[in-house]
Design an enzyme around this catalytic site. Structure first.
Site, mmCIF file in Angstrom:
data_model
loop_
_atom_site.group_PDB
_atom_site.id
_atom_site.type_symbol
_atom_site.label_atom_id
_atom_site.label_comp_id
_atom_site.label_asym_id
_atom_site.label_seq_id
_atom_site.Cartn_x
_atom_site.Cartn_y
_atom_site.Cartn_z
ATOM 1 N N TYR A 192 0.846 -1.205 0.000
ATOM 2 C CA TYR A 192 0.000 0.000 0.000
ATOM 3 C C TYR A 192 0.882 1.256 0.000
ATOM 4 C CZ TYR A 192 -4.444 2.430 0.642
ATOM 5 O OH TYR A 192 -5.555 3.214 0.460
ATOM 6 N N LYS A 205 -3.076 8.659 2.667
ATOM 7 C CA LYS A 205 -4.335 8.504 3.424
ATOM 8 C C LYS A 205 -4.197 9.109 4.827
ATOM 9 C CE LYS A 205 -7.024 6.225 0.490
ATOM 10 N NZ LYS A 205 -8.087 6.945 -0.243
HETATM 11 O O1 0WD Z 1 -10.691 -1.743 -1.241
HETATM 12 C C1 0WD Z 1 -11.011 -0.665 -1.718
HETATM 13 N N1 0WD Z 1 -11.490 -0.588 -2.939
HETATM 14 C C2 0WD Z 1 -10.902 0.554 -0.880
HETATM 15 C C3 0WD Z 1 -10.955 1.792 -1.461
HETATM 16 C C4 0WD Z 1 -10.717 0.380 0.577
HETATM 17 C C5 0WD Z 1 -10.647 1.620 1.299
HETATM 18 C C6 0WD Z 1 -10.691 2.832 0.677
HETATM 19 N N2 0WD Z 1 -10.830 2.909 -0.685
HETATM 20 C C7 0WD Z 1 -10.881 4.236 -1.286
HETATM 21 C C8 0WD Z 1 -9.889 4.485 -2.390
HETATM 22 O O2 0WD Z 1 -8.600 4.718 -1.899
HETATM 23 C C9 0WD Z 1 -10.508 5.736 -3.017
HETATM 24 O O3 0WD Z 1 -10.199 6.864 -2.223
HETATM 25 O O4 0WD Z 1 -12.133 4.464 -1.865
HETATM 26 C C10 0WD Z 1 -12.004 5.453 -2.879
HETATM 27 C C11 0WD Z 1 -12.676 4.934 -4.147
HETATM 28 O O5 0WD Z 1 -11.950 3.845 -4.638
HETATM 29 P P1 0WD Z 1 -12.571 2.608 -5.417
HETATM 30 O O6 0WD Z 1 -14.039 2.722 -5.485
HETATM 31 O O7 0WD Z 1 -11.936 1.406 -4.836
HETATM 32 O O8 0WD Z 1 -11.907 2.752 -6.837
HETATM 33 P P2 0WD Z 1 -12.385 3.198 -8.289
HETATM 34 O O9 0WD Z 1 -13.702 2.648 -8.628
HETATM 35 O O10 0WD Z 1 -11.250 2.841 -9.221
HETATM 36 O O11 0WD Z 1 -12.440 4.760 -8.121
HETATM 37 C C12 0WD Z 1 -11.317 5.549 -7.836
HETATM 38 C C13 0WD Z 1 -11.341 6.634 -8.828
HETATM 39 C C14 0WD Z 1 -10.601 6.486 -10.134
HETATM 40 O O12 0WD Z 1 -10.708 5.371 -10.726
HETATM 41 P P3 0WD Z 1 -9.508 4.807 -11.706
HETATM 42 O O13 0WD Z 1 -9.841 3.363 -11.649
HETATM 43 O O14 0WD Z 1 -9.719 5.466 -13.011
HETATM 44 O O15 0WD Z 1 -8.156 5.116 -11.084
HETATM 45 O O16 0WD Z 1 -10.686 7.800 -8.474
HETATM 46 C C15 0WD Z 1 -10.848 8.632 -9.588
HETATM 47 C C16 0WD Z 1 -11.101 7.750 -10.773
HETATM 48 O O17 0WD Z 1 -12.429 7.803 -11.123
HETATM 49 N N3 0WD Z 1 -9.690 9.426 -9.904
HETATM 50 C C17 0WD Z 1 -9.807 10.724 -10.162
HETATM 51 N N4 0WD Z 1 -10.880 11.527 -10.167
HETATM 52 C C18 0WD Z 1 -10.681 12.798 -10.506
HETATM 53 N N5 0WD Z 1 -9.486 13.300 -10.809
HETATM 54 C C19 0WD Z 1 -8.520 11.162 -10.467
HETATM 55 C C20 0WD Z 1 -8.379 12.520 -10.804
HETATM 56 N N6 0WD Z 1 -7.190 13.066 -11.114
HETATM 57 N N7 0WD Z 1 -7.654 10.104 -10.388
HETATM 58 C C21 0WD Z 1 -8.390 9.046 -10.023
#
Ligand code: 0WD
Length: 265
Positions: free
Chosen positions: A157, A164
């Site tokens: 991580y 974070k």
């Molecule tokens: O296990 C998990 N999935 C966990 C996620 C456990 C605990 C926390 N999280 C957090 C993540 O760190 C994040 O902060 O939850 C949040 C959402 O994550 P997610 O739902 O797991 O991931 P995802 O569906 O991929 O959404 C994150 C998104 C990006 O997706 P991609 O796959 O394209 O990297 O963050 C967005 C993008 O949509 N993102 C941005 N949005 C605006 N501007 C940017 C940016 N520059 N970069 C990434």
């Protein structure tokens, strides 16, 4: 009548139907909120428009949180549709893939550190500021997504955990600053959920298996679990809660030691 009836929510960070942000959209819509959504990158546009329709939303914006112009343009476009905003959800994180591979010391370049902190942490403060004019006088709520890596080391991580930690500190400073204006600011620390972002973390599948084997609930949490908690935190039911990190992780973070299975034998 749902407990978010009459509230307007902007959800930042939808990438797919597996995104935690989508679970939050669904829970908030079910409780009566009107939804607007942001995503990043034209290639996601059609997919996000389809997902938005599932929560009765046509307000969809391409917003790159690493660009002040993009943030300003989005809030000015939203302002032509809505004259107020009650809920802001920040569900965004990014670190260069190489920074999430191998040991922390070798993998953490200056540039990876900068990018991870800019997109995963600073962006919360940037969008909270941009949202202020619409959130004034609304008794509103901001929620962001964090992970246990903020407070404990987790394999691979790496710099994302450091970002974070910065994000969680930002929650406390924003809560102190915005509380007097009526806005509450909290974080949800979710257990691992299989999403696009999670797929970038080496060994993620192993992580899912381990957590489900040893946490008190003996299962991984779901998008619905996190969506429901976010809906609660952003509702008037949580009117006394701010500056808090709420763990939605099946109790994993509360356990000092646990053996897989139902007992220690
Ligand atoms: O296990 C998990 N999935 C966990 C996620 C456990 C605990 C926390 N999280 C957090 C993540 O760190 C994040 O902060 O939850 C949040 C959402 O994550 P997610 O739902 O797991 O991931 P995802 O569906 O991929 O959404 C994150 C998104 C990006 O997706 P991609 O796959 O394209 O990297 O963050 C967005 C993008 O949509 N993102 C941005 N949005 C605006 N501007 C940017 C940016 N520059 N970069 C990434």
């Amino acid at each position: 009548m749902g407990f978010l009836t009459g509230k307007r929510a902007l959800i930042v960070g939808l990438a797919s139907d597996r995104s935690i942000a989508f679970g939050i959209c669904e829970a908030m819509r079910r409780e009566g909120a009107d939804i607007a959504i942001t995503y990043v990158g034209e290639r996601f546009r059609e997919r996000v428009i389809e997902l938005a329709a599932k929560v009765d939303s046509t307000l969809v914006y391409d917003m790159d949180v690493s660009s002040d112009d993009s943030i300003a343009n989005t809030f000015s476009a939203l302002g032509t549709q809505w004259d107020s905003l009650d809920i802001l959800v920040h569900s965004v994180a990014f670190a260069p893939r190489e920074a999430l591979t191998g040991g922390y010391t070798a993998a953490t370049s200056r540039e990876a550190f900068r990018v991870a902190h800019d997109i995963s942490s600073y962006s919360l403060t940037a969008i909270a500021r941009a949202a202020q004019p619409l959130m004034q006088g609304r008794q509103g709520a901001i929620v962001t997504m964090t992970y246990l890596g903020a407070v404990k080391s987790i394999p691979s991580y790496n710099v994302m955990g450091v970002a974070k930690a910065s994000l969680e500190a930002s929650v406390r400073f924003l809560a102190a600053d915005l509380g007097p204006t009526g806005t509450r600011v909290n974080a949800i620390s979710a257990g691992p959920i299989k999403t696009l972002a999670a797929a970038g973390i080496p060994g993620f599948r192993k992580m899912l298996g381990h957590v489900a084997a040893v946490n008190p609930l003996r299962r991984n949490v779901t998008q619905d679990d996190v969506g429901n908690a976010a809906a609660f935190l952003c509702s008037d039911l949580a009117a006394g809660i701010t500056g808090e990190v709420l763990y939605v992780d099946g109790g994993y973070s509360s356990v000092g030691m646990s053996f897989a299975g139902s007992d220690e034998s």
